[in-house]
Design a protein around this motif. Sequence first.
Motif, PDB file in Angstrom:
ATOM      1  N   VAL A   1       0.836  -1.201   0.000  1.00  0.00           N
ATOM      2  CA  VAL A   1       0.000   0.000   0.000  1.00  0.00           C
ATOM      3  C   VAL A   1       0.870   1.251   0.000  1.00  0.00           C
ATOM      4  N   ASN A   2       1.947   1.253   0.806  1.00  0.00           N
ATOM      5  CA  ASN A   2       2.815   2.423   0.873  1.00  0.00           C
ATOM      6  C   ASN A   2       3.549   2.676  -0.434  1.00  0.00           C
ATOM      7  N   TYR A   3       3.738   1.641  -1.248  1.00  0.00           N
ATOM      8  CA  TYR A   3       4.332   1.824  -2.573  1.00  0.00           C
ATOM      9  C   TYR A   3       3.304   2.284  -3.602  1.00  0.00           C
ATOM     10  N   GLY A   4       2.082   2.487  -3.195  1.00  0.00           N
ATOM     11  CA  GLY A   4       1.055   3.012  -4.093  1.00  0.00           C
ATOM     12  C   GLY A   4      -0.027   2.032  -4.458  1.00  0.00           C
ATOM     13  N   GLY A   5       0.168   0.749  -4.150  1.00  0.00           N
ATOM     14  CA  GLY A   5      -0.864  -0.235  -4.444  1.00  0.00           C
ATOM     15  C   GLY A   5      -1.268  -0.283  -5.903  1.00  0.00           C
ATOM     16  N   GLY A   6      -0.302  -0.018  -6.781  1.00  0.00           N
ATOM     17  CA  GLY A   6      -0.601  -0.065  -8.207  1.00  0.00           C
ATOM     18  C   GLY A   6      -1.454   1.083  -8.707  1.00  0.00           C
TER      19      GLY A   6
ATOM     20  N   TYR B   1      -4.441   1.854  -7.588  1.00  0.00           N
ATOM     21  CA  TYR B   1      -5.866   1.562  -7.456  1.00  0.00           C
ATOM     22  C   TYR B   1      -6.415   2.214  -6.185  1.00  0.00           C
ATOM     23  N   TRP B   2      -7.606   2.811  -6.302  1.00  0.00           N
ATOM     24  CA  TRP B   2      -8.155   3.583  -5.190  1.00  0.00           C
ATOM     25  C   TRP B   2      -8.457   2.715  -3.971  1.00  0.00           C
ATOM     26  N   PHE B   3      -8.820   1.437  -4.191  1.00  0.00           N
ATOM     27  CA  PHE B   3      -9.170   0.587  -3.046  1.00  0.00           C
ATOM     28  C   PHE B   3      -7.928   0.098  -2.301  1.00  0.00           C
ATOM     29  N   PHE B   4      -6.727   0.369  -2.826  1.00  0.00           N
ATOM     30  CA  PHE B   4      -5.497   0.122  -2.077  1.00  0.00           C
ATOM     31  C   PHE B   4      -4.973   1.408  -1.437  1.00  0.00           C
ATOM     32  N   GLN B   5      -5.802   2.430  -1.415  1.00  0.00           N
ATOM     33  CA  GLN B   5      -5.494   3.685  -0.743  1.00  0.00           C
ATOM     34  C   GLN B   5      -6.522   3.899   0.356  1.00  0.00           C
ATOM     35  N   HIS B   6      -6.207   4.799   1.278  1.00  0.00           N
ATOM     36  CA  HIS B   6      -7.120   5.043   2.393  1.00  0.00           C
ATOM     37  C   HIS B   6      -8.396   5.718   1.904  1.00  0.00           C
ATOM     38  N   ALA B   7      -9.504   5.407   2.570  1.00  0.00           N
ATOM     39  CA  ALA B   7     -10.780   6.015   2.227  1.00  0.00           C
ATOM     40  C   ALA B   7     -10.705   7.526   2.442  1.00  0.00           C
ATOM     41  N   PRO B   8     -11.376   8.317   1.585  1.00  0.00           N
ATOM     42  CA  PRO B   8     -11.336   9.771   1.757  1.00  0.00           C
ATOM     43  C   PRO B   8     -11.798  10.230   3.135  1.00  0.00           C
ATOM     44  N   TRP B   9     -12.836   9.606   3.669  1.00  0.00           N
ATOM     45  CA  TRP B   9     -13.262   9.918   5.047  1.00  0.00           C
ATOM     46  C   TRP B   9     -13.958   8.693   5.621  1.00  0.00           C
ATOM     47  N   ASN B  10     -15.276   8.621   5.568  1.00  0.00           N
ATOM     48  CA  ASN B  10     -15.969   7.424   6.043  1.00  0.00           C
ATOM     49  C   ASN B  10     -15.781   6.277   5.057  1.00  0.00           C
ATOM     50  N   GLY B  11     -15.934   5.064   5.564  1.00  0.00           N
ATOM     51  CA  GLY B  11     -15.792   3.892   4.701  1.00  0.00           C
ATOM     52  C   GLY B  11     -14.548   3.103   5.029  1.00  0.00           C
ATOM     53  N   LEU B  12     -14.356   2.020   4.296  1.00  0.00           N
ATOM     54  CA  LEU B  12     -13.275   1.088   4.595  1.00  0.00           C
ATOM     55  C   LEU B  12     -12.686   0.562   3.293  1.00  0.00           C
ATOM     56  N   THR B  13     -11.368   0.644   3.180  1.00  0.00           N
ATOM     57  CA  THR B  13     -10.650   0.060   2.051  1.00  0.00           C
ATOM     58  C   THR B  13      -9.612  -0.918   2.581  1.00  0.00           C
ATOM     59  N   VAL B  14      -8.905  -1.583   1.675  1.00  0.00           N
ATOM     60  CA  VAL B  14      -7.871  -2.539   2.075  1.00  0.00           C
ATOM     61  C   VAL B  14      -6.801  -1.842   2.914  1.00  0.00           C
ATOM     62  N   ALA B  15      -6.415  -0.633   2.507  1.00  0.00           N
ATOM     63  CA  ALA B  15      -5.360   0.089   3.226  1.00  0.00           C
ATOM     64  C   ALA B  15      -5.764   0.404   4.662  1.00  0.00           C
ATOM     65  N   ASP B  16      -7.057   0.574   4.913  1.00  0.00           N
ATOM     66  CA  ASP B  16      -7.525   0.921   6.258  1.00  0.00           C
ATOM     67  C   ASP B  16      -7.461  -0.247   7.230  1.00  0.00           C
ATOM     68  N   LEU B  17      -7.298  -1.462   6.730  1.00  0.00           N
ATOM     69  CA  LEU B  17      -7.306  -2.638   7.597  1.00  0.00           C
ATOM     70  C   LEU B  17      -5.952  -2.902   8.251  1.00  0.00           C
ATOM     71  N   VAL B  18      -4.884  -2.386   7.657  1.00  0.00           N
ATOM     72  CA  VAL B  18      -3.543  -2.807   8.053  1.00  0.00           C
ATOM     73  C   VAL B  18      -3.191  -2.348   9.467  1.00  0.00           C
ATOM     74  N   MET B  19      -3.369  -1.086   9.753  1.00  0.00           N
ATOM     75  CA  MET B  19      -3.001  -0.536  11.067  1.00  0.00           C
ATOM     76  C   MET B  19      -3.746  -1.228  12.216  1.00  0.00           C
ATOM     77  N   PRO B  20      -5.075  -1.370  12.148  1.00  0.00           N
ATOM     78  CA  PRO B  20      -5.760  -2.085  13.248  1.00  0.00           C
ATOM     79  C   PRO B  20      -5.322  -3.531  13.386  1.00  0.00           C
ATOM     80  N   TRP B  21      -4.965  -4.188  12.276  1.00  0.00           N
ATOM     81  CA  TRP B  21      -4.431  -5.547  12.386  1.00  0.00           C
ATOM     82  C   TRP B  21      -3.153  -5.546  13.212  1.00  0.00           C
ATOM     83  N   PHE B  22      -2.278  -4.585  12.970  1.00  0.00           N
ATOM     84  CA  PHE B  22      -1.039  -4.499  13.738  1.00  0.00           C
ATOM     85  C   PHE B  22      -1.322  -4.303  15.217  1.00  0.00           C
TER      86      PHE B  22
END
Length: 566
Positions: A190-195, A197-218
């Motif tokens: 994700v930090n390298y840009g995720g290709g 694609y918008w769903f590999f980037q953080h959501a603009p505000w509300n909502g959930l994308t793949v990038a938003d899952l990583v930190m809480p998993w840690f």
Amino acid sequence: MDQAVLTFHNQLKEEVQVFYTSDYCHKCVYQHLATVKPSNKNTSTVISTKFTLSVRVESQSRNSTLCSWSRTYREGGHYCIWLQTLDGSTEPTCSHTLNKSPNNTYLPLLVAALLLAVIALLIVVVPYVYRRRCTSPFLRTIFCRGPQYSVDNDGAHANETGQSTAKAKPTRLRSLDTFRGFALTVMVFVNYGGGGYWFFQHAPWNGLTVADLVMPWFVFIIGTSVVLAFRSMQRKEVSRLQLLRKFSWRTAVLFLLGFCFINYSPRDGPLSWSWLRVPGVLQRLGFTYFVLSLLQTFWGQKEIPLKAYHWWNPVQDVVLYWPQWLIIILLETLWLCITFLMPVPNCPTGYLGAGGIGDHGLYPNCTGGAAGYIDRRMFGDNMYRYPTCKEMYHTTQPFDPEGVLGTINSIVMGFLGMQAGKILIFYKGTNIRILCRFLVWAVILGISAAILTKCTRDGGFIPVNKNLWSLSFVMCTGCFSFVLLGAMYLVIDVKDWWGGQPFIYPGMNSIFVYVGHSLLGFYFPFSWEMHFQDSHWEWLFQSLWGTTLWVLAAYFLYWKKFFLKI
């Protein structure tokens, strides 16, 4: 990339104005897109293709909307909108035509997914075949021939294999290392840009994308690791003072790494307080780890009670830790009170929006409500200057996703991970009970998140929001964490179908990979200046290439038995 061209052909005899807004932007004010002159004039403009757009054409002379529509445009397409009056009608109409077909934006992702699936299959199948080469009747005829593999020796060989397997069976929880490594690998990608694609980037505000899952998993993994590690040290009769020294030192190192090193970039010039960011990812992880360690040191049970009957046996892993639960409930109550009751100047009490042009533009300087206000008062400009809402909501206020108020819910998320660790300890040896309790927790958290959000992105009591680390965000990601850890525990530690490769390697050297990719990730050979920036192909290749290099580096360190620990 992520853009298309709209050309407006105006065959009317009046000038028109075109406005737009993104359907992902909650109650956003329409923005001006183009002015189209009358009498067969045309105007072209570039639009974003990430989300569905709502467009309307207005006439100033009539003071009315001529036409409007909502549509998802695709990358690279050239679209024409014809503004005209049909024969026999006085009302203007808007019709679409396609001048150039859009690109197949998901083709690079499909090719990469197929290649990764083949590689993953080989990683899983080859070691399995190698282990079974002389025990399976079919594989033995291919790989194992000779007197040493005769029928008479089959039983002895199987017995020896069983003994060696039993001796080599690891005591470390491999699923936890694999989970950590998986989260870290996704984070690097994700930090390298995720290709791109918008769903590999953080959501603009509300909502959930793949990038938003990583930190809480840690954070969840930190909680589980704290319980398992401290239980081991407590059984070795490590004193509380020694425990305090150990986790205080680790917290200080994480703060130092996050504050002085991860903040720094050679592009920013010499270190300067004027731009140095005070909050940060490692700072939040360090503080969360410190609080969870305190909870486990002073209010953690040293030994599991005897299997005597009590009414609370089914929930003993909760009841026995009631002081910890009391503290967590008080912390969450504090978050709710500050978030929904604290008055913020010129903002509505309990505001959870992005501000800017959102909410009909009524609260432009209220980004993040109480959370944003507290951080701006404490840190001023020394915080994240480019929040994810800036582009879509046109916000002007800085907002830090690792701010003070969100750290409270980070602790709550880590505590859910601690609960997973307690389940693993209390029900050790009864895997079905462990998996059932993981499932129960996932269901409880999932239902709670559904109630808080009303199963909508923006319309619930508390929307899922990674920037705010809202309570529903913790519930939702906690549900995913229990499901994912439970699945990995079943496949890796219970059934032994998979050894966790390749994710287990970065999972056992997480500090090295995280700090290394943060400091060196944007230098060659991990990345380079892209020449085909209008396509996902090169960006996706670079993202996968950089991620693969760090996984290989972690494997090399694993092979050399080098593990960077704090």
